[in-house]
Enzyme design. Structure first.
Site, PDB file in Angstrom:
ATOM      1  N   LYS A  54      69.879 -22.959 -73.071  1.00 36.95           N
ATOM      2  CA  LYS A  54      70.496 -21.747 -72.549  1.00 36.95           C
ATOM      3  C   LYS A  54      69.542 -21.782 -71.091  1.00 36.95           C
ATOM      4  O   LYS A  54      68.559 -22.346 -70.878  1.00 36.95           O
ATOM      5  CB  LYS A  54      69.934 -20.423 -73.256  1.00 36.95           C
ATOM      6  CG  LYS A  54      68.355 -20.610 -73.570  1.00 36.95           C
ATOM      7  CD  LYS A  54      67.652 -19.861 -72.690  1.00 36.95           C
ATOM      8  CE  LYS A  54      66.144 -19.655 -72.916  1.00 36.95           C
ATOM      9  NZ  LYS A  54      65.202 -19.460 -72.007  1.00 36.95           N
ATOM     10  N   ASP A  96      64.529 -16.728 -79.375  1.00 36.68           N
ATOM     11  CA  ASP A  96      65.694 -17.173 -78.865  1.00 36.68           C
ATOM     12  C   ASP A  96      66.796 -17.656 -79.732  1.00 36.68           C
ATOM     13  O   ASP A  96      67.723 -18.347 -79.311  1.00 36.68           O
ATOM     14  CB  ASP A  96      65.099 -18.241 -77.479  1.00 36.68           C
ATOM     15  CG  ASP A  96      64.559 -17.913 -76.466  1.00 36.68           C
ATOM     16  OD1 ASP A  96      64.781 -16.632 -76.175  1.00 36.68           O
ATOM     17  OD2 ASP A  96      64.013 -18.538 -75.620  1.00 36.68           O
TER      18      ASP A  96
HETATM   19  P1  ATP Z   1      61.724 -21.213 -74.463  1.00 33.71           P
HETATM   20  O1  ATP Z   1      62.611 -21.336 -73.328  1.00 33.71           O
HETATM   21  O2  ATP Z   1      62.158 -20.669 -75.615  1.00 33.71           O
HETATM   22  O3  ATP Z   1      60.345 -20.727 -73.816  1.00 33.71           O
HETATM   23  P2  ATP Z   1      60.978 -23.730 -73.962  1.00 33.71           P
HETATM   24  O4  ATP Z   1      62.129 -24.467 -73.829  1.00 33.71           O
HETATM   25  O5  ATP Z   1      60.071 -23.560 -72.845  1.00 33.71           O
HETATM   26  O6  ATP Z   1      61.418 -22.592 -74.934  1.00 33.71           O
HETATM   27  P3  ATP Z   1      60.477 -25.616 -76.304  1.00 33.71           P
HETATM   28  O7  ATP Z   1      61.291 -27.023 -75.669  1.00 33.71           O
HETATM   29  O8  ATP Z   1      61.508 -24.927 -77.203  1.00 33.71           O
HETATM   30  O9  ATP Z   1      60.166 -24.966 -74.850  1.00 33.71           O
HETATM   31  O10 ATP Z   1      59.188 -26.150 -76.814  1.00 33.71           O
HETATM   32  C1  ATP Z   1      58.194 -25.244 -76.674  1.00 33.71           C
HETATM   33  C2  ATP Z   1      57.246 -25.746 -77.831  1.00 33.71           C
HETATM   34  O11 ATP Z   1      57.621 -25.723 -78.989  1.00 33.71           O
HETATM   35  C3  ATP Z   1      56.849 -27.559 -77.611  1.00 33.71           C
HETATM   36  O12 ATP Z   1      55.894 -27.686 -76.684  1.00 33.71           O
HETATM   37  C4  ATP Z   1      56.589 -28.019 -78.889  1.00 33.71           C
HETATM   38  O13 ATP Z   1      55.018 -28.071 -79.156  1.00 33.71           O
HETATM   39  C5  ATP Z   1      57.146 -26.881 -79.822  1.00 33.71           C
HETATM   40  N1  ATP Z   1      58.458 -27.242 -80.702  1.00 33.71           N
HETATM   41  C6  ATP Z   1      58.447 -27.000 -82.184  1.00 33.71           C
HETATM   42  N2  ATP Z   1      59.726 -27.423 -82.595  1.00 33.71           N
HETATM   43  C7  ATP Z   1      60.159 -27.951 -81.533  1.00 33.71           C
HETATM   44  C8  ATP Z   1      61.339 -28.610 -81.184  1.00 33.71           C
HETATM   45  N3  ATP Z   1      62.362 -28.810 -82.315  1.00 33.71           N
HETATM   46  N4  ATP Z   1      61.798 -29.131 -80.118  1.00 33.71           N
HETATM   47  C9  ATP Z   1      61.016 -29.160 -79.034  1.00 33.71           C
HETATM   48  N5  ATP Z   1      59.828 -28.420 -79.010  1.00 33.71           N
HETATM   49  C10 ATP Z   1      59.446 -27.795 -80.397  1.00 33.71           C
END
Ligand code: ATP
EC number: 2.7.1.148
Length: 309
Positions: free
Chosen positions: A11, A147
């Site tokens: 997203k 989310d």
């Molecule tokens: P958001 O936009 O919802 O804030 P994000 O895109 O910044 O999230 P994610 O890729 O969802 O961040 O990852 C955040 C943290 O979640 C990672 O650093 C990791 O340690 C943890 N995590 C747990 N499960 C997963 C997964 N399936 N994929 C990626 N990261 C994960």
């Protein structure tokens, strides 16, 4: 059933309005979520216990080393939640093929959780007991993270509260995006904390956020230029403070013809809007040449949420 394969989109927040901190520590948000065609794929198949493997999608440079492969993985937590709701053991092997940047502000972890909810519900579907309804999955998703419900729903939607109470938004046509993924992620809690710190330092109290009318009109009329002008992210100053190099990335995109540019969610991925598919292709090539990002990816939105293949 032998294996269930689910595709789930990343997203971008078209609007992220961050209000004051609530008593429970969360911020009141107004979020306009938009699902784009950058997908993780999750396969669930029967196993002796809960197993999890993560790999990078072909040609992607996703930093899978930063994804936990134990019980902390959001997809594993989703599988455990579905199993306990159905009263079964979580005997499942989950394989995640990631294309969504890790800790990139594109909700990759939440996407994987949504995919695991859908896949496990299907895998453990049994005529002997009532199937889990869409609403059950949405409720479990909200329990896992704010989310996650949107990753189930997809499309374009307004989220209020912590972002988890969703209303689909009316949109026309397809929007063309270019994403610039940065090396190394940004921690979402750290970006919110920096947002609060900046507001405190400026003596500003956060206004209660509301949905931007010009943004909703741009979506409903399919007007890419107006959408580009209406993009807004209250977390952007904080992300730029924590990662000053992002200002260069955003400026490069604007200079190279993007009609809208912003940090995606808590960053550090930057999102650029182009008017046509061809413009997006040109912008992607130019941004790649400018060397301002780890990886440049094109995608279109809106697309559906987690879908069984
Ligand atoms: P958001 O936009 O919802 O804030 P994000 O895109 O910044 O999230 P994610 O890729 O969802 O961040 O990852 C955040 C943290 O979640 C990672 O650093 C990791 O340690 C943890 N995590 C747990 N499960 C997963 C997964 N399936 N994929 C990626 N990261 C994960």
């Amino acid at each position: 059933m032998s294996a269930v394969r689910v595709r789930v989109p990343a997203k971008v927040n078209l609007q992220l309005g961050v209000g004051p901190i609530r008593e429970d520590g969360y911020h009141d948000l107004v979020n306009v979520f938009h699902a784009v065609s950058l997908f993780d794929e999750l396969t669930a198949e029967p196993a002796d216990g809960l197993e999890l493997a993560v790999e990078a999608a072909p040609y992607s440079r996703v930093a899978i080393g930063r994804v936990p492969t134990d019980a902390r993985n959001l997809a594993a937590r989703a599988a455990v939640l579905v199993a306990s709701r159905l009263g079964v053991e979580p005997r499942v092997r989950l394989r995640i093929r990631k294309a969504i940047p890790v800790a990139g502000g594109m909700a990759g972890g939440s996407a994987d959780a949504a995919a695991a909810l859908v896949a496990c519900a299907r895998l453990w579907d049994d005529r002997e007991r009532p199937a889990l309804a869409r609403d059950d999955l949405m409720e479990m998703g909200a329990e896992l993270g704010s989310d996650v419900p949107f990753a189930l729903l997809g499309g374009t939607a307004i989220g209020v509260g912590r972002g988890e109470r969703l209303t689909p938004a009316l949109t026309r046509g397809t929007f063309h995006w270019v994403f610039a993924a940065a090396d190394g992620g940004l921690s979402t809690p750290a970006v919110y904390a920096e947002c609060d710190r900046l507001r405190d330092a400026a003596g500003e109290s956060a206004p209660r956020p509301s949905v931007a009318e010009d943004l909703m009109t741009a979506l409903a009329t399919g007007d890419a230029k107006a959408l580009g002008a209406a993009l807004a992210n209250d977390l952007q100053p904080a992300a730029l403070e924590l990662r000053p190099s992002l200002a260069r990335t955003l400026n490069a995109g604007r200079d190279l013809g993007a009609i809208g540019a912003l940090v995606s969610g808590s960053g550090p991925t930057c999102a650029f809007l182009a008017e046509t598919d061809e413009d997006a292709a040109d912008l992607a090539v130019a941004l790649d040449g400018a060397g301002v990002a780890e990886q440049i990816v094109r995608a279109q939105g809106p697309v559906p949420g987690a879908t069984v293949l």
